[in-house]
Design an enzyme around this catalytic site. Sequence first.
Site, PDB file in Angstrom:
ATOM      1  N   THR A   1       0.889  -1.296   0.180  1.00  0.00           N
ATOM      2  CA  THR A   1      -0.027  -0.193   0.066  1.00  0.00           C
ATOM      3  C   THR A   1       0.868   1.142   0.055  1.00  0.00           C
ATOM      4  OG1 THR A   1      -0.041  -0.030   2.516  1.00  0.00           O
ATOM      5  CG2 THR A   1      -1.971  -1.082   0.780  1.00  0.00           C
TER       6      THR A   1
ATOM      7  N   LYS B   1       3.736  -7.118   3.987  1.00  0.00           N
ATOM      8  CA  LYS B   1       3.639  -5.769   3.690  1.00  0.00           C
ATOM      9  C   LYS B   1       3.264  -4.942   4.955  1.00  0.00           C
ATOM     10  CE  LYS B   1       0.226  -3.502   3.454  1.00  0.00           C
ATOM     11  NZ  LYS B   1      -0.317  -2.446   4.336  1.00  0.00           N
TER      12      LYS B   1
ATOM     13  N   THR C   1      -0.142  -2.675  11.166  1.00  0.00           N
ATOM     14  CA  THR C   1      -0.892  -3.023   9.868  1.00  0.00           C
ATOM     15  C   THR C   1      -0.063  -3.567   9.028  1.00  0.00           C
ATOM     16  OG1 THR C   1      -2.195  -0.918   9.732  1.00  0.00           O
ATOM     17  CG2 THR C   1      -1.529  -1.634   7.864  1.00  0.00           C
TER      18      THR C   1
ATOM     19  N   GLU D   1       6.039   4.762   7.380  1.00  0.00           N
ATOM     20  CA  GLU D   1       5.707   5.796   6.441  1.00  0.00           C
ATOM     21  C   GLU D   1       6.458   7.107   6.566  1.00  0.00           C
ATOM     22  OE1 GLU D   1       0.938   4.699   5.596  1.00  0.00           O
ATOM     23  OE2 GLU D   1       1.579   5.916   7.312  1.00  0.00           O
TER      24      GLU D   1
ATOM     25  N   ASN E   1      -0.311  10.647   5.497  1.00  0.00           N
ATOM     26  CA  ASN E   1      -1.777  10.223   6.369  1.00  0.00           C
ATOM     27  C   ASN E   1      -2.837  11.547   6.363  1.00  0.00           C
ATOM     28  OD1 ASN E   1      -1.589   7.335   7.637  1.00  0.00           O
ATOM     29  ND2 ASN E   1       0.623   8.292   8.017  1.00  0.00           N
TER      30      ASN E   1
ATOM     31  N   THR F   1      -6.823  10.511  -0.795  1.00  0.00           N
ATOM     32  CA  THR F   1      -6.995  10.975  -1.745  1.00  0.00           C
ATOM     33  C   THR F   1      -5.658  11.019  -2.417  1.00  0.00           C
ATOM     34  OG1 THR F   1      -6.233  12.841  -0.424  1.00  0.00           O
ATOM     35  CG2 THR F   1      -8.664  12.693  -0.927  1.00  0.00           C
TER      36      THR F   1
END
Length: 408
Positions: free
Chosen positions: A158, A184, A195, A281, A403, A408
């Site tokens: 992702t 992942k 996650t 991230e 985040n 979007t």
Amino acid sequence: MSEKLYTVVEGGSITTPAGFVSGGLHCGLKKTDRNDLAAILCEVPATAAAVYTTNLFQAAPLKVTRESLGNGVLRAVVVNSGNANACTGAQGEADAYEMRAAAARHLGVSEDDVAVASTGVIGELLKMDCVRSGLASLPEKLDGGASGAEEFCQAILTTDLVKKECCVKVNVGGKEVLIAGAAKGSGMIHPNMATMLGFMTTDAAVGQEELLTLLRQATDTTFNMITVDGDTSTNDMLVAMASGLAGNETLGRQHPDWEAFAAAFTHVCRHLAQAIARDGEGANHLIEVVVSGAEDVAAARAIAKTVVGSSLVKSAVFGADANWGRIIAAVGRAGVPVSVERVDISLGEIEVLSQSRPVAFDEEKALAYLQGDTVLITVNLGDGDGSATAWGCDLTYDYVRINAAYRT
């Protein structure tokens, strides 16, 4: 455990163990043209086990996978990215069951032998027309070589920047046994899974109860010891499949090579867990926190996870600021007893606190160390024999940017 018990297989993947093929493709669930649907298929019924997120809101695929694993056997795992199929009500559950049925039909296996996993945005229904067409085309994409593994790894990502995979070999009763994994995970990562989706394959013959116990134990010291942002996902799942095609005598805890097999299995989990933390991230640094001298292992784990998960510690590492005060404060709020006059803290080899008192250190040397790729924080409590290690990453501006616009 000594790494001499097993050997890392360079270039190995989830299809390296005998009996497994995998692949992936783009079916339209992602807005980009990146792969978003994948599968692992075993040519024989595989002994299987799984562990799941502790989040109370669990995505529909977890219910389906638990049902499939009722007999401890799997032939296939089908996974999509781009949509979590979580908090989607009765329709989402129906879609997960349909996904399992369609995968079974196209792969030529029983529905009860298929696990389902999903990852992506929460609260949106799957585009089942995309899933149906993708599953119809997926079998021709399955391959037992490097290309199949690569397409699978790309399909499960992702916000990840890199794929995460590992493979090792170990001798069991004179037979070469292979253990591999792919995972992942990049954000919404916190202990009690993260996650993350993880998939492990091995050609070892191993008892189902023993496999499940080992999976849980390995998870406790690896995947449950990483954090990126303090959030636990609705979709976390780690599935292990054992084909038994290596030809070894069935492994159990009393087998003379069980220790070597368990060490090799845990190495794969640890490698994947560290890779997830490193790929957090927006991350620039991997943070490793080693706590020793705790009253017991549980206390050491609580402190290590608190330190590595502290937003202030993570921010200090991002800024290359040797602010040990943030570390000691995290130690003190971890919720376990600590002798407050005995704590030692080091950044790499740079001691900054001894017996809970400041140590003069070279700020420029500390700055240079904190600008490196990996930052090691060691905490010695002087209270006992408990020790633990946790992994995380720094907190950067990019984490907020990613985040703030996730949908979007």
